[in-house]
Design a protein around this motif. Structure first.
Motif, mmCIF file in Angstrom:
data_model
loop_
_atom_site.group_PDB
_atom_site.id
_atom_site.type_symbol
_atom_site.label_atom_id
_atom_site.label_comp_id
_atom_site.label_asym_id
_atom_site.label_seq_id
_atom_site.Cartn_x
_atom_site.Cartn_y
_atom_site.Cartn_z
ATOM 1 N N TRP A 122 47.647 0.264 48.211
ATOM 2 C CA TRP A 122 46.561 1.256 47.471
ATOM 3 C C TRP A 122 46.444 2.321 48.373
ATOM 4 N N THR A 123 46.150 2.244 49.443
ATOM 5 C CA THR A 123 45.862 3.409 50.467
ATOM 6 C C THR A 123 47.054 3.945 50.701
ATOM 7 N N SER A 124 48.221 3.315 50.990
ATOM 8 C CA SER A 124 49.464 4.233 51.053
ATOM 9 C C SER A 124 49.849 4.891 49.901
ATOM 10 N N MET A 125 49.415 4.540 48.622
ATOM 11 C CA MET A 125 49.558 5.412 47.292
ATOM 12 C C MET A 125 48.641 6.516 47.683
ATOM 13 N N VAL A 126 47.648 6.417 48.131
ATOM 14 C CA VAL A 126 46.486 7.513 48.161
ATOM 15 C C VAL A 126 47.053 8.581 49.288
ATOM 16 N N PHE A 127 47.455 7.882 50.529
ATOM 17 C CA PHE A 127 47.841 8.859 51.455
ATOM 18 C C PHE A 127 49.130 9.821 51.012
ATOM 19 N N SER A 128 49.922 9.109 50.056
ATOM 20 C CA SER A 128 50.797 10.169 49.687
ATOM 21 C C SER A 128 50.649 11.318 48.885
ATOM 22 N N ARG A 129 49.637 11.569 48.360
ATOM 23 C CA ARG A 129 49.009 12.435 47.405
ATOM 24 C C ARG A 129 48.365 13.672 48.508
ATOM 25 N N THR A 130 48.317 14.834 47.820
ATOM 26 C CA THR A 130 47.665 15.861 48.378
ATOM 27 C C THR A 130 46.080 15.609 48.492
ATOM 28 N N ASP A 131 45.617 15.973 49.775
ATOM 29 C CA ASP A 131 44.245 15.728 49.990
ATOM 30 C C ASP A 131 44.374 13.864 49.980
ATOM 31 N N GLY A 132 44.976 13.516 50.296
ATOM 32 C CA GLY A 132 44.947 11.830 50.317
ATOM 33 C C GLY A 132 43.949 11.270 51.666
ATOM 34 N N HIS A 133 42.796 11.474 51.241
ATOM 35 C CA HIS A 133 42.001 10.664 52.423
ATOM 36 C C HIS A 133 40.972 9.874 51.660
ATOM 37 N N LEU A 134 40.403 9.201 52.169
ATOM 38 C CA LEU A 134 39.269 8.109 51.732
ATOM 39 C C LEU A 134 38.048 8.739 52.374
ATOM 40 N N PHE A 135 38.007 9.192 53.553
ATOM 41 C CA PHE A 135 36.610 9.557 54.053
ATOM 42 C C PHE A 135 36.831 10.625 55.084
ATOM 43 N N ASP A 136 35.570 11.570 55.040
ATOM 44 C CA ASP A 136 35.741 12.506 56.043
ATOM 45 C C ASP A 136 35.643 12.174 57.497
ATOM 46 N N SER A 137 35.694 12.924 58.303
ATOM 47 C CA SER A 137 35.833 12.691 59.564
ATOM 48 C C SER A 137 34.355 12.141 60.268
ATOM 49 N N ASN A 179 35.480 9.152 46.283
ATOM 50 C CA ASN A 179 34.599 8.922 45.052
ATOM 51 C C ASN A 179 34.535 10.207 44.150
ATOM 52 N N GLN A 180 34.986 11.160 44.763
ATOM 53 C CA GLN A 180 34.923 12.809 44.127
ATOM 54 C C GLN A 180 35.900 12.770 42.952
ATOM 55 N N PRO A 181 35.335 13.377 41.755
ATOM 56 C CA PRO A 181 36.114 13.301 40.604
ATOM 57 C C PRO A 181 37.578 14.186 41.000
ATOM 58 N N GLY A 182 38.471 13.598 40.499
ATOM 59 C CA GLY A 182 39.987 14.323 40.755
ATOM 60 C C GLY A 182 40.507 13.905 42.160
ATOM 61 N N SER A 183 39.960 13.152 42.990
ATOM 62 C CA SER A 183 40.348 12.722 44.262
ATOM 63 C C SER A 183 41.637 12.097 44.239
ATOM 64 N N ALA A 184 42.376 12.105 45.421
ATOM 65 C CA ALA A 184 43.523 11.384 45.181
ATOM 66 C C ALA A 184 43.545 9.908 45.122
ATOM 67 N N ALA A 185 42.382 9.296 45.558
ATOM 68 C CA ALA A 185 42.280 7.772 44.949
ATOM 69 C C ALA A 185 41.852 7.650 43.519
ATOM 70 N N ALA A 186 41.391 8.666 42.947
ATOM 71 C CA ALA A 186 41.329 8.485 41.430
ATOM 72 C C ALA A 186 42.470 8.706 40.563
ATOM 73 N N LYS A 187 43.200 9.589 41.289
ATOM 74 C CA LYS A 187 44.607 9.779 40.788
ATOM 75 C C LYS A 187 45.503 8.616 40.809
ATOM 76 N N THR A 188 45.179 7.843 41.825
ATOM 77 C CA THR A 188 45.973 6.885 42.316
ATOM 78 C C THR A 188 45.767 5.713 41.160
ATOM 79 N N ILE A 189 44.489 5.268 41.071
ATOM 80 C CA ILE A 189 43.895 4.228 40.215
ATOM 81 C C ILE A 189 44.263 4.482 38.663
#
Lengths: 306, 459
Positions: free
Chosen positions: B223-238, B245-255
């Motif tokens: 799942w994380t690989s699928m997120v990383f492959s997208r633009t802004d594919g991050h789960l956390f900031d620095s 959990n932000q609307p339209g995030s790479a994670a949301a698009k992946t799910i």
């Protein structure tokens, strides 16, 4: 006179004291074993449930009172796993009883091979639960499972069904595996009870015009009631604490569809490494079981039958 | 001289192993408590005397025969060291090891993973290798960045790679050809279109199968690989604050993509939710599916003509998505705190073991590192190992070494590697499955995951 009595009593008192000491000494090994394996873990669990015990933070174990209980009780997963457990027990326990009763009635008849069947029927129960789980996981596999193959070859389904990948069928699959594993024990208990029912009662029922169903309802069932109560209580406990089948077959999934309460306790301890939550949950499960058993005992209080 | 004295002398002289000592002691009627005390005393004597050393090495169950043969070769080269080897299922490895560590079951060296490093190191169960084995510092410069990240806790390196691989997008080229498709998809939308074409032509009923079994730790990496492959594919900031959990995030698009593929377009095999690694590989081998995401070494298995009649058809492509990013992970040899407490002799023997199993002297890699790569196709953490002609030839037999290397360069360690990552991972797998099945909305699942993260962070 009194002094004489006292003097005469003294040897008896000494002997009685020696006997008491001897009795305590002979009981001591058993008491120590019970204390070591039951009392100590129980007391230690109480201690754990009242402290912050997170394994990844080994030097920080403050006393937290009832915080663990409060956190567990306030958790969404307690509600969800309790609901899953109730659904599972409500389906599995009656199914195990019905299966056990049907098999017991069958094995109570004399027919060729009945003695052999009485032995064979116990096999699923004798099999380790993990092995049962693996077998059923394979049977229900969505891509190469035996069940799909069978149903497909019979023309009942035209496309393989991923049994353990959807909540409803995964729950049903778990119930089937539980019935297969627990049904034989219930059958043996009930068969033993069936064989103690006096034949005269059936003869009397026949004389009074009572046929098969009527004899079953008015003779067999009442006479089985005490055993049925025991099996009901036992199977309820087994259903509520079922863990091994979940562990092997579904891992609590899909989602949290088969996350029974015992699985929730396991994940708190071994996945989230939170012993405090796990211990608190264990006590809550035990308390809930005691309440359920008391309700059963009150509801099923049997008349003097024997 | 009593029987116990004779036995103790034999143990100190190395004529009997610790295990044999215990069994013979029990045969003499001695309690395990007494034997334990004697063993502890003997261990201290051994440390002073530089006598024989027993090491306990724990792994998950993969390539057991190879491991045993490597141990035998190591013991032959180091006659003073005996290695007791134990293995446990990968699926239960975390729980088994936690139980071992908490119960203080003797464990000197063990496989670990970037998943668990922070948790195990924070608890003191693992020791920083670079504090005890100086050679580890010199290895660092030759690792791929995701390898160093995955083995580092509080700025210190805790491991030597056993293998380091990436999650890769694999496809059945024959299916694509039969469907009239010119090449693998470059984006997730393109993948959907290609899978629909393949499905409509009856080539595969479910063209996509993914490793999403809830009990497989690999599922979060897919799942994380699928997120990383997208633009802004991050789960956390620095600062390790959730951004997934932000609307339209790479994670949301992946799910949304997974859920849609499962329930709407029906291109994703529903059995994915119960599929661990082997069922996914078998599914691909059978020709029932066209696309998947697997660890790259599985391409060696898929293209092995000895086990698969479709061998040769399985190709690797960059992960679909704008960045083509993926997860790189490292599984590594780690030393426990228990080992360090045993003293200099045990640590010294462990150092030789680590060097033999995962080290490098000058430009020469240990035989074990090359063996896993050449015989099993396991990825590796060393950049310079790609210069080895034997390794390159071996990888080119079943894959494309240039593609493999490119994937390693595109790979990143998983976001959010903290001591509570393992707990969050387990929690998240449940939430993700609920979202895939439509039991909760994408945003609710991501909110629950973010809430859990914040709760764990505070605790």
């Amino acid at each position: 006179m009194a002094g004489q009595v006292r003097r005469r009593a003294a040897p008896g008192q000494a002997s009685s004291h020696r006997e008491r000491t001897y009795a305590y000494l002979t009981l001591l090994p058993a008491l120590l074993i019970v204390a070591g394996f039951t009392v100590y873990p129980l007391v230690y669990s109480v201690y754990l449930s009242l402290h912050r015990e997170i394994l990844t933070d080994p030097l920080n174990h403050p006393f937290t009172g009832l915080t663990n209980y409060a956190q567990v009780l306030g958790s969404y997963y307690l509600v969800s796993s309790t609901l899953s457990t109730i659904i599972f027990a409500a389906l599995a326990v009656p199914a195990v009883l019905a299966f056990g009763l049907a098999v017991a009635l069958l094995l109570n008849q004399s027919f060729a091979g009945s003695a052999f069947l009485r032995v064979v029927i116990l096999l699923p129960w004798a099999m380790p639960a993990v092995i049962s789980g693996i077998v059923w996981r394979w049977i229900f596999n969505g891509d190469y499972g035996v069940l799909n193959n069978l149903l497909s070859s019979l023309g009942i389904i035209h496309q393989y069904i991923p049994w353990l990948s959807t909540p409803a069928t995964a729950r049903a699959g778990l119930v089937v595996a539980q019935v297969w594993r627990e049904g034989p024990l219930a059958a043996i208990f009930l068969l033993a009870a069936l064989q103690t029912i006096p034949r005269e009662l059936y003869s009397a029922a026949k004389v009074d015009g009572g046929g098969g169903w009527s004899a079953f309802r008015h003779v067999t069932l009442p006479m089985l009631r005490p055993t049925l109560s025991i099996v009901l209580i036992y199977e309820t406990i087994v259903a509520v604490v079922t863990f091994d089948l979940v562990y092997v077959m579904t891992g609590g999934g899909p989602g949290d569809a088969t996350s029974l309460i015992s699985w929730y306790a396991y994940t708190e301890v071994f996945k989230f490494v939170n012993l405090g939550h796990g211990a608190a949950l264990a006590f809550l499960i035990a308390a809930a079981l005691v309440v359920v058993i008391l309700i059963y005992l009150r509801a099923l209080r049997s008349e003097e039958l024997y | 001289m009593s029987d116990l004295d004779v036995l103790v002398n034999a143990l100190n002289a190395g004529r009997v192993s610790r295990r044999e000592f215990v069994s013979r002691g029990i045969a003499l009627g001695l309690s395990t408590t007494v034997l334990g005390s004697v063993l502890a005393a003997c261990a201290q004597t051994a440390q002073k005397s530089g006598g024989p050393v027993d090491l306990t090495f724990v792994t998950w169950s993969y390539g057991i025969d190879t491991i045993k043969s490597n141990i035998a070769k190591f013991e032959a080269q180091n006659p003073n060291t005996t290695v007791a080897f134990q293995d446990f299922s990968w699926l239960n490895y975390h729980d088994t090891m936690v139980t071992r560590f908490v119960g203080k079951t003797p464990t000197d060296l063990a496989y670990s993973s970037d998943h668990w490093l922070q948790e195990w190191a924070a608890a003191g169960w693992l020791a920083p290798l670079e504090d005890h084995f100086s050679q580890v510092r010199s290895y660092r410069a030759d690792y791929f960045p995701y390898v160093t990240s995955g083995m580092t806790y509080n700025g210190k390196v805790y491991g030597i790679p056993y293998y380091a691989d990436t999650w890769a997008f694999l496809y059945n080229a024959d299916h694509l050809q039969r469907a009239g498709l010119s090449g693998p998809p470059a984006t997730w939308d393109e993948l959907t279109e290609q899978a629909k074409t393949i499905k409509s032509k009856g080539i595969a009923n479910y063209p996509v199968i993914l490793l999403f079994a809830q009990d497989d730790p690999g599922s979060i990496e897919v799942w994380t690989s699928m997120v990383f492959s997208r633009t802004d594919g991050h789960l956390f900031d620095s600062s390790f604050h959730p951004v997934f959990n932000q609307p339209g995030s790479a994670a949301a698009k992946t799910i949304d993509w997974i859920s849609g593929s499962l329930r709407d377009t029906k291109i994703l095999d529903p059995a994915s939710l119960q599929s661990q690694e082997i069922p996914v590989v078998k599914g691909m081998e059978s020709g029932a599916h066209t696309f998947t995401i697997l660890e790259t070494y599985n391409q060696a298995e898929l293209n092995n003509p000895g086990v698969n009649k479709l061998a040769g058809n399985f190709k690797m492509a960059p992960m679909p998505g704008e960045t083509q990013g993926t997860v790189g992970y490292v599984r590594f040899y780690a030393a426990t705190g228990q080992l360090i407490n045993r003293g200099a002799d045990a640590v010294g023997a462990a150092g030789k073991f680590l060097e033999y199993f995962g080290g490098k002297t000058g430009d020469q890699f240990s035989p074990v590192v090359k063996r896993w790569a050449v015989e099993n196709g396991l990825g590796f953490g060393w950049k310079s190992l790609w210069n080895d002609a034997e390794v390159k030839t071996a990888f080119n037999k079943w894959g494309d070494s240039a593609m493999l290397q490119k994937n390693q360069e595109l790979a990143r360690a998983k976001d959010g590697l903290t001591k509570f990552y393992p707990s969050w991972d387990v929690f998240s797998r449940t939430e993700l499955q609920k979202a895939y099945l439509g039991q909760v909305s994408t945003q609710d699942a991501l909110k629950a995951m973010a809430d859990k993260w914040n709760e764990l962070q505070k605790a």
